[in-house]
Design a protein around this motif. Structure first.
Motif, PDB file in Angstrom:
ATOM      1  N   TRP A  58      61.709  87.632  12.896  1.00  0.00           N
ATOM      2  CA  TRP A  58      62.104  87.270  11.538  1.00  0.00           C
ATOM      3  C   TRP A  58      62.057  88.425  10.540  1.00  0.00           C
ATOM      4  CZ3 TRP A  58      57.656  85.799  13.981  1.00  0.00           C
ATOM      5  CH2 TRP A  58      56.467  86.287  13.454  1.00  0.00           C
ATOM      6  N   SER A  59      61.617  89.604  10.976  1.00  0.00           N
ATOM      7  CA  SER A  59      61.457  90.696  10.025  1.00  0.00           C
ATOM      8  C   SER A  59      61.582  92.051  10.721  1.00  0.00           C
ATOM      9  CB  SER A  59      60.066  90.589   9.369  1.00  0.00           C
ATOM     10  OG  SER A  59      59.791  91.676   8.541  1.00  0.00           O
ATOM     11  N   ALA A  60      62.080  93.029   9.971  1.00  0.00           N
ATOM     12  CA  ALA A  60      62.141  94.402  10.487  1.00  0.00           C
ATOM     13  C   ALA A  60      60.746  94.987  10.641  1.00  0.00           C
ATOM     14  CB  ALA A  60      62.971  95.270   9.559  1.00  0.00           C
ATOM     15  N   GLY A  61      59.771  94.353  10.040  1.00  0.00           N
ATOM     16  CA  GLY A  61      58.379  94.770  10.164  1.00  0.00           C
ATOM     17  C   GLY A  61      57.462  93.642   9.765  1.00  0.00           C
ATOM     18  N   PHE A  62      56.554  93.274  10.650  1.00  0.00           N
ATOM     19  CA  PHE A  62      55.553  92.243  10.370  1.00  0.00           C
ATOM     20  C   PHE A  62      54.257  92.666  11.031  1.00  0.00           C
ATOM     21  CE2 PHE A  62      53.037  88.655  11.838  1.00  0.00           C
ATOM     22  CZ  PHE A  62      52.780  88.026  10.627  1.00  0.00           C
ATOM     23  N   GLY A  63      53.138  92.430  10.350  1.00  0.00           N
ATOM     24  CA  GLY A  63      51.829  92.704  10.918  1.00  0.00           C
ATOM     25  C   GLY A  63      50.749  92.004  10.130  1.00  0.00           C
ATOM     26  N   MET A  64      49.598  91.836  10.756  1.00  0.00           N
ATOM     27  CA  MET A  64      48.439  91.228  10.097  1.00  0.00           C
ATOM     28  C   MET A  64      47.202  92.024  10.457  1.00  0.00           C
ATOM     29  SD  MET A  64      49.001  87.158  10.746  1.00  0.00           S
ATOM     30  CE  MET A  64      47.659  86.653   9.680  1.00  0.00           C
ATOM     31  N   LEU A  65      46.323  92.180   9.469  1.00  0.00           N
ATOM     32  CA  LEU A  65      45.026  92.794   9.733  1.00  0.00           C
ATOM     33  C   LEU A  65      43.983  92.169   8.830  1.00  0.00           C
ATOM     34  CD1 LEU A  65      44.278  94.903   7.224  1.00  0.00           C
ATOM     35  CD2 LEU A  65      45.893  96.355   8.412  1.00  0.00           C
ATOM     36  N   THR A  66      42.741  92.218   9.286  1.00  0.00           N
ATOM     37  CA  THR A  66      41.611  91.781   8.472  1.00  0.00           C
ATOM     38  C   THR A  66      40.852  93.031   8.087  1.00  0.00           C
ATOM     39  OG1 THR A  66      41.503  89.672   9.648  1.00  0.00           O
ATOM     40  CG2 THR A  66      39.552  90.329   8.372  1.00  0.00           C
ATOM     41  N   ASP A  67      40.789  93.293   6.773  1.00  0.00           N
ATOM     42  CA  ASP A  67      40.183  94.538   6.309  1.00  0.00           C
ATOM     43  C   ASP A  67      38.664  94.507   6.422  1.00  0.00           C
ATOM     44  OD1 ASP A  67      39.022  93.361   3.980  1.00  0.00           O
ATOM     45  OD2 ASP A  67      40.669  93.997   2.698  1.00  0.00           O
ATOM     46  N   ARG A  68      38.045  95.615   6.105  1.00  0.00           N
ATOM     47  CA  ARG A  68      36.591  95.753   6.270  1.00  0.00           C
ATOM     48  C   ARG A  68      35.785  94.845   5.349  1.00  0.00           C
ATOM     49  NH1 ARG A  68      37.169 101.734   4.058  1.00  0.00           N
ATOM     50  NH2 ARG A  68      36.688 101.428   1.874  1.00  0.00           N
ATOM     51  N   PHE A  69      36.461  94.168   4.390  1.00  0.00           N
ATOM     52  CA  PHE A  69      35.774  93.230   3.500  1.00  0.00           C
ATOM     53  C   PHE A  69      35.985  91.782   3.935  1.00  0.00           C
ATOM     54  CE2 PHE A  69      36.592  97.062   1.047  1.00  0.00           C
ATOM     55  CZ  PHE A  69      35.307  97.357   0.622  1.00  0.00           C
ATOM     56  N   GLY A  70      36.720  91.581   5.029  1.00  0.00           N
ATOM     57  CA  GLY A  70      36.946  90.235   5.549  1.00  0.00           C
ATOM     58  C   GLY A  70      38.205  89.567   5.040  1.00  0.00           C
ATOM     59  N   VAL A  71      39.045  90.287   4.296  1.00  0.00           N
ATOM     60  CA  VAL A  71      40.290  89.738   3.766  1.00  0.00           C
ATOM     61  C   VAL A  71      41.404  89.980   4.784  1.00  0.00           C
ATOM     62  CG1 VAL A  71      41.982  89.861   1.889  1.00  0.00           C
ATOM     63  CG2 VAL A  71      39.545  90.182   1.391  1.00  0.00           C
ATOM     64  N   THR A  72      42.144  88.920   5.147  1.00  0.00           N
ATOM     65  CA  THR A  72      43.266  89.058   6.056  1.00  0.00           C
ATOM     66  C   THR A  72      44.539  89.245   5.241  1.00  0.00           C
ATOM     67  OG1 THR A  72      42.203  87.789   7.808  1.00  0.00           O
ATOM     68  CG2 THR A  72      44.601  87.955   7.899  1.00  0.00           C
ATOM     69  N   TRP A  73      45.283  90.286   5.613  1.00  0.00           N
ATOM     70  CA  TRP A  73      46.526  90.673   4.943  1.00  0.00           C
ATOM     71  C   TRP A  73      47.686  90.454   5.909  1.00  0.00           C
ATOM     72  CZ3 TRP A  73      46.305  92.855  -0.062  1.00  0.00           C
ATOM     73  CH2 TRP A  73      45.016  93.134  -0.520  1.00  0.00           C
ATOM     74  N   SER A  74      48.738  89.853   5.410  1.00  0.00           N
ATOM     75  CA  SER A  74      49.964  89.651   6.178  1.00  0.00           C
ATOM     76  C   SER A  74      51.051  90.515   5.542  1.00  0.00           C
ATOM     77  CB  SER A  74      50.352  88.158   6.096  1.00  0.00           C
ATOM     78  OG  SER A  74      51.609  87.950   6.667  1.00  0.00           O
ATOM     79  N   GLN A  94      33.399  97.583  -4.636  1.00  0.00           N
ATOM     80  CA  GLN A  94      33.850  98.452  -3.549  1.00  0.00           C
ATOM     81  C   GLN A  94      35.220  98.005  -3.032  1.00  0.00           C
ATOM     82  OE1 GLN A  94      30.868  96.994  -3.794  1.00  0.00           O
ATOM     83  NE2 GLN A  94      29.269  98.515  -3.457  1.00  0.00           N
ATOM     84  N   ALA A  95      35.404  96.696  -2.897  1.00  0.00           N
ATOM     85  CA  ALA A  95      36.688  96.180  -2.406  1.00  0.00           C
ATOM     86  C   ALA A  95      37.808  96.508  -3.394  1.00  0.00           C
ATOM     87  CB  ALA A  95      36.602  94.671  -2.185  1.00  0.00           C
TER      88      ALA A  95
END
Length: 150
Positions: free
Chosen positions: A129-145, A17-18
């Motif tokens: 440090w960036s024109a765009g930066f963000g972090m989220l933890t997806d519905r499978f528990g993986v954190t994305w930067s 699914q992931a």
């Protein structure tokens, strides 16, 4: 000599699914091989789970995943959480998956596609440090930067 690294994520029963979700977000092709494909009898519990999974796009996105034998309950093996507190990122996760682009528009498109069911740690926005930066933890528990390259 060229060296390529690919993040390999270990899941507790929902690697398929992931990986299907990540393909829908980043495009590319998907390869799924189950334990049964490698010879485990089909009637053995877990034979339908992923022993080798890969999403690879022409744009350079690559991620691998598999289901840890005997693990159930879904999500990333090892789990943990990430949050912002007092302008600091606090985490007990072993890793984040970093996504970079030269284009904020491209990042925003992937961010929005990955966001359903996610917990936003840091909204995608301009930073020091960036024109765009963000972090989220997806519905499978993986954190994305996410970040726009300088």
């Amino acid at each position: 000599m060229t060296i390529q690294t690919t993040t390999h994520l270990n899941f507790r029963g929902d690697a398929r699914q992931a990986l299907e979700f990540y393909r829908s977000v980043f495009g590319g092709h998907l390869v799924i091989t189950t334990y049964a494909d490698f010879g485990m009898p089909a009637d053995v519990p877990g034979a339908d789970k992923v022993v080798f999974g890969l999403v690879a796009s022409d744009g350079g996105f690559r991620v691998m995943g598999y289901d840890v034998p005997g693990q159930t309950g879904g999500g990333l093996a090892g789990g943990g959480s990430t949050r912002r507190e007092n302008n600091t990122t606090l985490t007990d996760q072993a890793l984040f998956v970093s996504v970079g682009s030269n284009s904020l528009e491209e990042l925003r498109s992937h961010w929005e596609a990955l966001s359903p069911g996610a917990t936003v740690v840091e909204p995608l926005a301009a930073s020091a440090w960036s024109a765009g930066f963000g972090m989220l933890t997806d519905r499978f528990g993986v954190t994305w930067s996410f970040s726009v390259a300088p």
